[in-house]
Design an enzyme around this catalytic site. Sequence first.
Site, mmCIF file in Angstrom:
data_model
loop_
_atom_site.group_PDB
_atom_site.id
_atom_site.type_symbol
_atom_site.label_atom_id
_atom_site.label_comp_id
_atom_site.label_asym_id
_atom_site.label_seq_id
_atom_site.Cartn_x
_atom_site.Cartn_y
_atom_site.Cartn_z
ATOM 1 C CG ASP A 13 -2.049 0.965 1.136
ATOM 2 O OD1 ASP A 13 -2.334 1.432 0.022
ATOM 3 O OD2 ASP A 13 -2.665 1.270 2.181
ATOM 4 C CG HIS A 30 0.373 2.164 -9.274
ATOM 5 N ND1 HIS A 30 0.074 1.624 -8.043
ATOM 6 C CD2 HIS A 30 -0.655 3.006 -9.569
ATOM 7 C CE1 HIS A 30 -1.100 2.089 -7.619
ATOM 8 N NE2 HIS A 30 -1.550 2.929 -8.532
ATOM 9 C CG LEU A 124 10.258 -16.629 -3.451
ATOM 10 C CD1 LEU A 124 10.157 -16.738 -1.927
ATOM 11 C CD2 LEU A 124 10.620 -15.206 -3.869
#
Length: 235
Positions: A13, A30, A124
Site C-alpha cells: 500500500d 505504481h 521461492l
Amino acid sequence: MPSAPRHVAIIMDGNGRWATSKGWPRLVGHRKGAERVKEIVRAAPDLGIEWLTIYAFSTENWKRSTEEVLGLMGLFQRYIQREAEGLSAEGVRMRFIGDRKRLDTKLQDLMAWIEDRTRGNRKLNLTVAINYGGRDELVRAMRRLARQVADGSLDPEALDEAALDGALDTAQIPDPDLVIRTSGETRVSNFLLWQAAYAEYEFTPTLWPDFTPEILSDILLRFQGRDRRFGGVKP
C-alpha cells in the site's frame, strides 16, 4: 522463539500517495512499486522466506479511475513479459490467485504462460493476488463445493474446514505466518481472510515504494520474538 516465517504475505500500500507527495502521477508510484517488488523477491530467499504472497489488485480496486486501472493492467502485463526470464533463472515459481474472468484475455494468457514456465522452480514461491478479495474467494469456493454436492460427487457430511480449504484459490499454498501492510493503514482490506486466521500482523508506516529488504529483515526479527501459541497455553 519461533523461526523465521516460512510464508510472508504483503499488502503493498502507498504507491499512489508516494507519487502524489512528490507531485507525480499515481502511475509513477505504481511503476516504482513494481521495481520494489523485484527487489523484495530477490531478497526473500536469503531471509529464509519460502513463500511470498503480494496483494497487487483487489476486487475493490476497480472503483479507481479508468486511467489508473488500465495503467495497472498494462504494468502487470509488462512485469510478466520482462521478468519471466529472470524469475526462471532465479528459481522463482510464480502463480496467481483471484478471479481471472474480469481480466483482459491477453493478461490471462500471460498469467497462465508464466505459471507454466516457472512451475518447476523451487527457490521461492511467489503468489500474486490480482482481482482478489477474501470474501469473493470464499463465495467462489462455496459455489464449487455446492456444485459438487448437487451432482452427488461430494457428501454434505464431508464438508469441513479441509474441504473448504481445498476449494480456495490457495489450495496448494501454506497459510501465511506473517502478514505485513505498508503505508500506515491498519486494515486487512479483504486479504486472505480465511488463510490468515492465525497469522501475525505487522503494520508499518513505510510507503511501499520505500519498503526495502532491510526494513523487511527488521520485521522478520521482530516476528521471531513473538510468542505464537495458536490458542494453546504455554507450558
